[in-house]
Scaffold this motif. Structure first.
Motif, PDB file in Angstrom:
ATOM      1  N   ALA A 127       6.941 -33.765   8.670  1.00 37.19           N
ATOM      2  CA  ALA A 127       7.553 -34.029   7.368  1.00 37.19           C
ATOM      3  C   ALA A 127       8.442 -32.886   6.911  1.00 37.19           C
ATOM      4  CB  ALA A 127       6.473 -34.305   6.339  1.00 37.19           C
ATOM      5  N   ALA A 188      15.114 -44.536  12.575  1.00 33.91           N
ATOM      6  CA  ALA A 188      14.373 -43.900  11.484  1.00 33.91           C
ATOM      7  C   ALA A 188      12.872 -44.086  11.670  1.00 33.91           C
ATOM      8  CB  ALA A 188      14.817 -44.467  10.147  1.00 33.91           C
ATOM      9  N   ALA A 189      12.456 -45.238  12.171  1.00 34.00           N
ATOM     10  CA  ALA A 189      11.042 -45.482  12.393  1.00 34.00           C
ATOM     11  C   ALA A 189      10.476 -44.520  13.432  1.00 34.00           C
ATOM     12  CB  ALA A 189      10.817 -46.924  12.825  1.00 34.00           C
ATOM     13  N   HIS A 192      10.013 -40.940  11.889  1.00 33.12           N
ATOM     14  CA  HIS A 192       8.973 -40.788  10.859  1.00 33.12           C
ATOM     15  C   HIS A 192       7.886 -39.828  11.344  1.00 33.12           C
ATOM     16  CE1 HIS A 192       6.447 -42.025   7.474  1.00 33.12           C
ATOM     17  NE2 HIS A 192       5.442 -42.139   8.337  1.00 33.12           N
ATOM     18  N   PRO A 193       7.421 -38.866  10.502  1.00 31.50           N
ATOM     19  CA  PRO A 193       7.621 -38.735   9.046  1.00 31.50           C
ATOM     20  C   PRO A 193       8.720 -37.753   8.643  1.00 31.50           C
ATOM     21  CG  PRO A 193       5.851 -37.305   9.727  1.00 31.50           C
ATOM     22  CD  PRO A 193       6.339 -37.979  10.983  1.00 31.50           C
ATOM     23  N   ARG A 195      12.245 -36.241   7.357  1.00 28.53           N
ATOM     24  CA  ARG A 195      13.257 -36.733   6.425  1.00 28.53           C
ATOM     25  C   ARG A 195      14.510 -37.089   7.215  1.00 28.53           C
ATOM     26  NH1 ARG A 195      16.781 -33.345   1.938  1.00 28.53           N
ATOM     27  NH2 ARG A 195      17.773 -35.177   0.968  1.00 28.53           N
ATOM     28  N   THR A 217      19.280 -46.490  11.066  1.00 33.35           N
ATOM     29  CA  THR A 217      18.361 -45.744  10.195  1.00 33.35           C
ATOM     30  C   THR A 217      18.067 -46.444   8.881  1.00 33.35           C
ATOM     31  OG1 THR A 217      20.196 -44.479   9.232  1.00 33.35           O
ATOM     32  CG2 THR A 217      19.080 -43.524  11.159  1.00 33.35           C
ATOM     33  N   ASP A 258       9.458 -51.016   4.495  1.00 32.60           N
ATOM     34  CA  ASP A 258       8.677 -50.471   5.609  1.00 32.60           C
ATOM     35  C   ASP A 258       8.404 -48.992   5.338  1.00 32.60           C
ATOM     36  OD1 ASP A 258       8.016 -49.246   8.196  1.00 32.60           O
ATOM     37  OD2 ASP A 258       8.613 -51.155   9.078  1.00 32.60           O
ATOM     38  N   ARG A 260       7.679 -46.555   7.179  1.00 31.57           N
ATOM     39  CA  ARG A 260       8.254 -45.614   8.136  1.00 31.57           C
ATOM     40  C   ARG A 260       9.680 -45.206   7.767  1.00 31.57           C
ATOM     41  NH1 ARG A 260       7.845 -49.090  13.394  1.00 31.57           N
ATOM     42  NH2 ARG A 260       8.521 -50.621  11.814  1.00 31.57           N
ATOM     43  N   LEU A 261      10.335 -46.033   6.959  1.00 32.23           N
ATOM     44  CA  LEU A 261      11.718 -45.742   6.579  1.00 32.23           C
ATOM     45  C   LEU A 261      11.814 -45.019   5.247  1.00 32.23           C
ATOM     46  CD1 LEU A 261      12.116 -47.697   8.920  1.00 32.23           C
ATOM     47  CD2 LEU A 261      13.965 -48.764   7.659  1.00 32.23           C
ATOM     48  N   GLY A 262      10.728 -44.981   4.486  1.00 35.67           N
ATOM     49  CA  GLY A 262      10.756 -44.300   3.199  1.00 35.67           C
ATOM     50  C   GLY A 262      11.859 -44.851   2.310  1.00 35.67           C
TER      51      GLY A 262
END
Length: 440
Positions: A127, A188-189, A192-193, A195, A217, A258, A260-262
């Motif tokens: 993250a 993007a998935a 994850h996590p 940014r 993404t 989703d 995973r995409l935030g």
């Protein structure tokens, strides 16, 4: 610019406004202002598209002391281009961001291998890490990575069928996303996590981030059912394995919400409308009244050329929708529906321009430029071309039949014979096609 608009003055004006469009989409100029704050952890720079190498260089220049790693995928042959200052856009081994090459508009094994390599770099991040994803037009083909159970050869056959179909780019990318292990939010998935910040150069009508390079993404709002419906609507003949994959509808692409995409952080750094506005400012400096007709004009290229000819005739005769001297500007991505066995050369821009010239039939006082901002119209070596009041007369004097050549989709042959091509080489950016019609 000139007391009277002769041919030389009109051509010079059109070249100047096209140069303004390219400058407005130059990543070296526009990207740095959109960079986020550096992260506490690592910075991984990845990207796909015709502008990917230039975008990567812009990041390296903006963050000269940051530890960066990653890779981008751009088109074969683009490595002949250099930045304005002479610095190579394509870093040698040992530089921070590697450059890989793939094929466009039909994918190849090199692009697929690079896409798989990129996903490998994004696994296992934290993250605290930042992924900068640099995306521009052409990315769908360059990062074609088959979904499990499909082969690259099958996706190459799909791509050829898509190009023949005449479908608009958003519909083509709906199908691509449901055959891919890379696009439709999957990048993007995988990251994850970490940014993910996406810096985008738009080449699609409406600047929809889910359509640019098939949205690697961002969430994908489309479905397998929609992809199947499009295949049926355009009567596409796709490999049996592809049809089975679409029917099975397994492993749907990540959808809005989703986790995973935030909350996707996507920043548009260059768009068709920004390019058109830059062209309008240049037109005003030349003493012309600019009128932007829109940045998302679609449809068959030759038909749109005929429509633009009608608008130009109205301006010449009635001062509406713009009083002369004026410059009618538009952008967007048209289509060229090719019959089986078509062998002519030229892309959307040149086909639309020849359609305009035929509709004008030598109308005095009207010149036009149509070109693709990536420097490559179709599969030709030209960005586009210029049409003049005497285009048809000169072509016929040279023994050419412009109407027959348009029917054969050989617009390149007309403008090449007249030495009216616009040849820029790869510009390493892409905000789609631009069109400028000068009415004096």
């Amino acid at each position: 610019m000139a007391a009277s608009w002769d041919d030389a003055a009109a051509r010079a004006a059109l070249h100047r406004v096209f140069a303004a469009a390219l400058a407005a989409a130059d990543p070296l100029t526009v990207l740095p202002a959109h960079l986020p704050e550096p992260p506490r952890g690592r910075t991984i720079v990845v990207g796909v598209g015709k502008a990917a190498a230039k975008m990567a260089l812009a990041v390296e220049r903006a963050w000269p002391d940051r530890p960066l790693s990653g890779l981008v995928i751009t088109t074969h042959g683009a490595d002949v281009a250099q930045s304005r200052g002479g610095e190579s856009l394509f870093p040698p081994p040992g530089r921070r961001i590697a450059v890989r090459f793939g094929s466009h508009p039909v994918p190849d094994a090199a692009g697929a291998a690079a896409a798989a390599e990129m996903l490998g770099l994004l696994r296992g991040l934290s993250a605290d890490d930042l992924v900068l994803f640099l995306v521009s037009g052409g990315g769908s083909s360059l990062s074609t990575l088959p979904a499990p159970g499909l082969t690259l050869e099958e996706l190459m056959a799909v791509n050829q069928e898509l190009l023949r179909s005449g479908a608009p780019i958003g519909e083509m990318n709906c199908i691509r996303k449901h055959l891919s292990a890379f696009s439709g939010g999957r990048v993007a998935a995988v990251a994850h996590p970490a940014r993910v910040v996406t810096l985008a150069i738009s080449d699609v009508p409406g600047d929809d981030p889910a359509v640019i390079a098939s949205g690697p993404t961002v969430p994908d709002p489309t479905s397998f059912a929609e992809a199947r419906a499009l295949v049926a609507h355009y009567q596409m003949e796709l490999p049996a394995a592809v049809m089975r994959h679409l029917e099975a509808a397994e492993e749907e692409s990540p959808k809005p919400g989703d986790p995973r995409l935030g909350s996707p952080d996507l920043r548009m750094i260059a768009t068709p409308m920004l390019a058109l506005r830059a062209m309008a400012r240049e037109a005003e400096a030349l003493g012309l009244a600019p009128l932007i007709l829109g940045d998302a004009l679609e449809g068959e290229a030759a038909v749109l050329g005929k429509v633009l000819a009608g608008i130009a005739r109205s301006s010449a005769a009635h001062g509406l929708p713009a009083a002369r001297p004026c410059l009618l500007l538009s952008g967007g991505e048209t289509t060229v529906t090719l019959p089986a066995g078509a062998r002519g050369r030229g892309g959307r821009s040149m086909e639309g321009l020849l359609g305009l010239a035929l509709a004008l039939e030598g109308h005095a006082g009207i010149w036009a430029l149509m070109a693709d901002t990536d420097g490559i119209d179709g599969k030709s070596d030209a960005a586009g071309a210029i049409a003049t009041p005497d285009t048809l007369a000169r072509a016929r004097a040279a023994g050419l039949d412009p109407r027959a050549m348009l029917a054969a989709h050989d617009s390149y042959g007309v403008f090449a014979a007249l030495t009216d091509l616009i040849v820029t080489g790869p510009t390493l950016t892409n905000v789609n096609d631009v069109r400028a019609v000068l009415v004096t």
